[in-house]
Scaffold this active site. Sequence first.
Site, PDB file in Angstrom:
ATOM      1  N   HIS A 154       4.267  62.383  50.147  1.00 15.98           N
ATOM      2  CA  HIS A 154       3.618  61.804  48.929  1.00 15.98           C
ATOM      3  C   HIS A 154       2.286  61.007  49.244  1.00 15.98           C
ATOM      4  O   HIS A 154       1.799  60.453  48.216  1.00 15.98           O
ATOM      5  CB  HIS A 154       4.337  61.017  48.257  1.00 15.98           C
ATOM      6  CG  HIS A 154       4.218  61.323  46.929  1.00 15.98           C
ATOM      7  ND1 HIS A 154       4.035  60.312  45.962  1.00 15.98           N
ATOM      8  CD2 HIS A 154       4.298  62.539  45.922  1.00 15.98           C
ATOM      9  CE1 HIS A 154       3.877  60.766  44.657  1.00 15.98           C
ATOM     10  NE2 HIS A 154       3.991  62.113  44.691  1.00 15.98           N
ATOM     11  N   LYS A 156      -1.717  59.889  49.655  1.00 11.20           N
ATOM     12  CA  LYS A 156      -3.141  60.514  49.091  1.00 11.20           C
ATOM     13  C   LYS A 156      -4.250  59.481  49.979  1.00 11.20           C
ATOM     14  O   LYS A 156      -4.566  58.564  49.294  1.00 11.20           O
ATOM     15  CB  LYS A 156      -2.812  60.334  47.863  1.00 11.20           C
ATOM     16  CG  LYS A 156      -1.745  60.885  47.035  1.00 11.20           C
ATOM     17  CD  LYS A 156      -1.698  60.643  45.611  1.00 11.20           C
ATOM     18  CE  LYS A 156      -0.398  61.090  44.941  1.00 11.20           C
ATOM     19  NZ  LYS A 156       0.897  60.547  45.608  1.00 11.20           N
ATOM     20  N   ASP A 161     -13.929  59.306  60.351  1.00 10.56           N
ATOM     21  CA  ASP A 161     -14.436  58.844  61.716  1.00 10.56           C
ATOM     22  C   ASP A 161     -13.687  57.649  62.033  1.00 10.56           C
ATOM     23  O   ASP A 161     -14.409  56.867  62.944  1.00 10.56           O
ATOM     24  CB  ASP A 161     -16.063  58.530  61.494  1.00 10.56           C
ATOM     25  CG  ASP A 161     -16.804  59.660  61.359  1.00 10.56           C
ATOM     26  OD1 ASP A 161     -16.547  60.842  62.051  1.00 10.56           O
ATOM     27  OD2 ASP A 161     -18.045  59.659  60.485  1.00 10.56           O
TER      28      ASP A 161
END
Length: 216
Positions: A154, A156, A161
């Site tokens: 879940h 996000k 870099d």
Amino acid sequence: MVELCFSWPKLTFSFLLVVDVVLFVRQALVLRRRLKSAEKEDIIQVLMFPDNKIYCKSFHFLSIGCRNRNCKQSHAVTSMVQLLRLLLSAEKTLDVCMFNITCFDLADALIDLRSRNVKVRVVTDSSELTGSQVPKLLNNGVPVRSEGGGYLMHHKFFVVDGKKVATGSFNWSQQAITGNSENVLITHHLDTVEKYEQEFDRLWTKFKPSLVEANS
């Protein structure tokens, strides 16, 4: 005279003590201001969704710009435009850990980065292996791994870099861009970025590669 001779050192000591206290307080206040300033600088940006209008891809991302005088899409710098610019700024690596990936433009950004030899890796939930942009990513050589243990992946967030992390409630869906109330916080705070990178590496190692990736 004797009393004066003895009171003078006491007066000098008291004066020096007051000066020391004043200098200490002053230095503490300066340090506090610097720390607050550093904390503000660590947070580069906060993006809020939904955008009022869909952004104009030609205006923002094509060299010729938008030539449609009646264009009804947004030429303003929307939250989506800023998010895409951050993604496309990756020069070496991009690690994406995203529950939902159904937005065409964000998937295309990953494919574009891979074509420029940026090392792109994606971790997602197993529910996204069909009916999303994941098959498209795999078909274009973007490696994707997913949770297969019955629990949701879940998270996000994505790491650019190894220097910046973007995280929040925002899923990679069209509904999140122009419908839902969502947020994305972007920071280059070193310790924070490192923790997110470690979490991505942990999941990347834990999850099995997709069938397409395994056969490539």
